[in-house]
Design a protein around this motif. Structure first.
Motif, short mmCIF file in Angstrom:
data_model
loop_
_atom_site.label_atom_id
_atom_site.label_comp_id
_atom_site.label_asym_id
_atom_site.label_seq_id
_atom_site.Cartn_x
_atom_site.Cartn_y
_atom_site.Cartn_z
N VAL A 1 -9.50 27.01 4.11
CA VAL A 1 -8.05 27.22 4.21
C VAL A 1 -7.32 26.28 3.27
O VAL A 1 -6.38 26.69 2.56
N GLU A 2 -7.73 25.02 3.22
CA GLU A 2 -7.10 24.07 2.29
C GLU A 2 -7.31 24.53 0.85
O GLU A 2 -6.38 24.49 0.03
N ALA A 3 -8.53 24.96 0.52
CA ALA A 3 -8.81 25.44 -0.84
C ALA A 3 -7.94 26.64 -1.19
O ALA A 3 -7.43 26.76 -2.31
N ASP A 4 -7.72 27.53 -0.22
CA ASP A 4 -6.91 28.72 -0.45
C ASP A 4 -5.45 28.34 -0.68
O ASP A 4 -4.78 28.89 -1.55
N ILE A 5 -4.95 27.37 0.08
CA ILE A 5 -3.56 26.92 -0.07
C ILE A 5 -3.36 26.24 -1.42
O ILE A 5 -2.35 26.45 -2.10
N ARG A 6 -4.32 25.44 -1.82
CA ARG A 6 -4.23 24.79 -3.13
C ARG A 6 -4.23 25.82 -4.26
O ARG A 6 -3.49 25.68 -5.24
N LYS A 7 -5.06 26.84 -4.12
CA LYS A 7 -5.10 27.91 -5.13
C LYS A 7 -3.78 28.68 -5.15
O LYS A 7 -3.25 29.01 -6.22
N TRP A 8 -3.25 28.98 -3.99
CA TRP A 8 -1.96 29.67 -3.87
C TRP A 8 -0.86 28.86 -4.55
O TRP A 8 -0.01 29.41 -5.26
N SER A 9 -0.90 27.56 -4.37
CA SER A 9 0.11 26.71 -5.01
C SER A 9 -0.05 26.73 -6.53
O SER A 9 0.92 26.95 -7.26
N LYS A 10 -1.28 26.52 -7.00
CA LYS A 10 -1.51 26.44 -8.44
C LYS A 10 -1.23 27.75 -9.16
O LYS A 10 -0.61 27.77 -10.24
N ASP A 11 -1.67 28.87 -8.56
CA ASP A 11 -1.58 30.17 -9.24
C ASP A 11 -0.30 30.93 -8.94
O ASP A 11 -0.03 31.96 -9.57
N PHE A 12 0.50 30.44 -8.01
CA PHE A 12 1.73 31.18 -7.66
C PHE A 12 2.94 30.26 -7.49
O PHE A 12 3.93 30.40 -8.20
N LEU A 13 2.86 29.31 -6.56
CA LEU A 13 4.03 28.47 -6.27
C LEU A 13 4.49 27.65 -7.48
O LEU A 13 5.67 27.37 -7.63
N GLU A 14 3.54 27.29 -8.35
CA GLU A 14 3.87 26.44 -9.48
C GLU A 14 4.10 27.21 -10.78
O GLU A 14 4.33 26.61 -11.83
#
Length: 254
Positions: free
Chosen positions: A81-94
């Motif tokens: 879940v943490e890995a998924d959230i980090r990926k979501w941030s890097k590839d979308f939120l940022e």
């Protein structure tokens, strides 16, 4: 160099320890110049003599090289879940978005990650969320990401967090809880332009609550309003995300 003036072995080690401590405060570029200087101009001096090789030269050089080339830390075990959230941030939120005046969906996410200001609480249940709220001011993190795979009822979770936000406002506590639940996504909120399919792992299902300072959220919103960041937000969503939080903050000021 200070080592040419040493009289005893004890003085050598005292000076070496002091030098090591000072080295930790040196910018890396200064350390690089220092080691180059030592190699070229002081190679034949007492510092590099055979007699002091074991006591001075090797420990000092290892200290400098360790600071110049730190060993990479062993990778820690990261929850999916943490890995998924980090990926979501890097590839979308940022990632900059044209509908947000060229700004990313979360303009401050990258800095929070870079400054190591994000901590996770995963699958700790609602008791775990309450514990993170209770101890939030005991650490220097900016965001606690509470996430659970055993999904609570969306209305119950949303209502609970709204209640905590209202109580915090009345009590003058600078704190805010923001809910993300798969039963109410960006499309349903009229923010379909913020949806990017394929960014996260479809095999994972979880909800999140971000625990953070209300004042920082509102300060960021005040800045973003000037850049037309919220231009494409539906009125009701803008009111809930920005104006309602500002009302809570103004309640804190009373």
């Amino acid at each position: 160099m200070i080592y040419t003036q040493m009289k005893t072995q004890k003085e050598q080690f005292v000076a070496l320890n002091l030098l090591r401590q000072k080295m930790h405060n040196y910018p890396l570029r200064k350390l690089k110049r220092l080691i180059d200087h030592m190699h070229t101009k002081h190679k034949r001096r007492l510092l590099w003599s055979k007699g002091l090789k074991q006591q001075v030269k090797q420990p000092l050089q290892q200290c400098i090289e360790g600071l110049l080339n730190p060993k990479s830390e062993k990778p820690k075990n990261v929850h999916p879940v943490e890995a998924d959230i980090r990926k979501w941030s890097k590839d979308f939120l940022e990632v900059p978005n044209a509908k947000l005046n060229g700004l990313p969906p979360c303009p401050y996410a990258r800095k929070a990650w870079a400054d190591d200001k994000v901590v996770f609480s995963i699958n700790t249940g609602l008791d775990g969320l309450m514990e993170e709220v209770r101890k939030f001011n005991d650490h220097d993190y900016e965001i606690v990401v509470w996430a659970v795979e055993n999904l609570p009822d969306m209305e119950y979770l949303d209502g609970s967090c709204d209640g905590i936000n209202e109580l915090a406002s009345v009590a003058g506590i600078d704190l805010h809880l923001m809910v993300f639940h798969p039963d109410y996504d960006a499309t349903e909120a009229g923010l379909d332009f913020l949806v990017d399919d394929g960014v996260t792992d479809d095999s994972l299902s979880y909800c999140m609550v971000f625990v953070q300072l209300l004042s920082k959220l509102d300060d960021a919103a005040l800045y973003l309003e000037k850049s037309n960041y919220y231009e494409h937000f539906p009125d009701d969503v803008y009111e809930a995300l920005v104006l309602d939080r500002r009302r809570l903050r103004n309640g804190n000021a009373r």
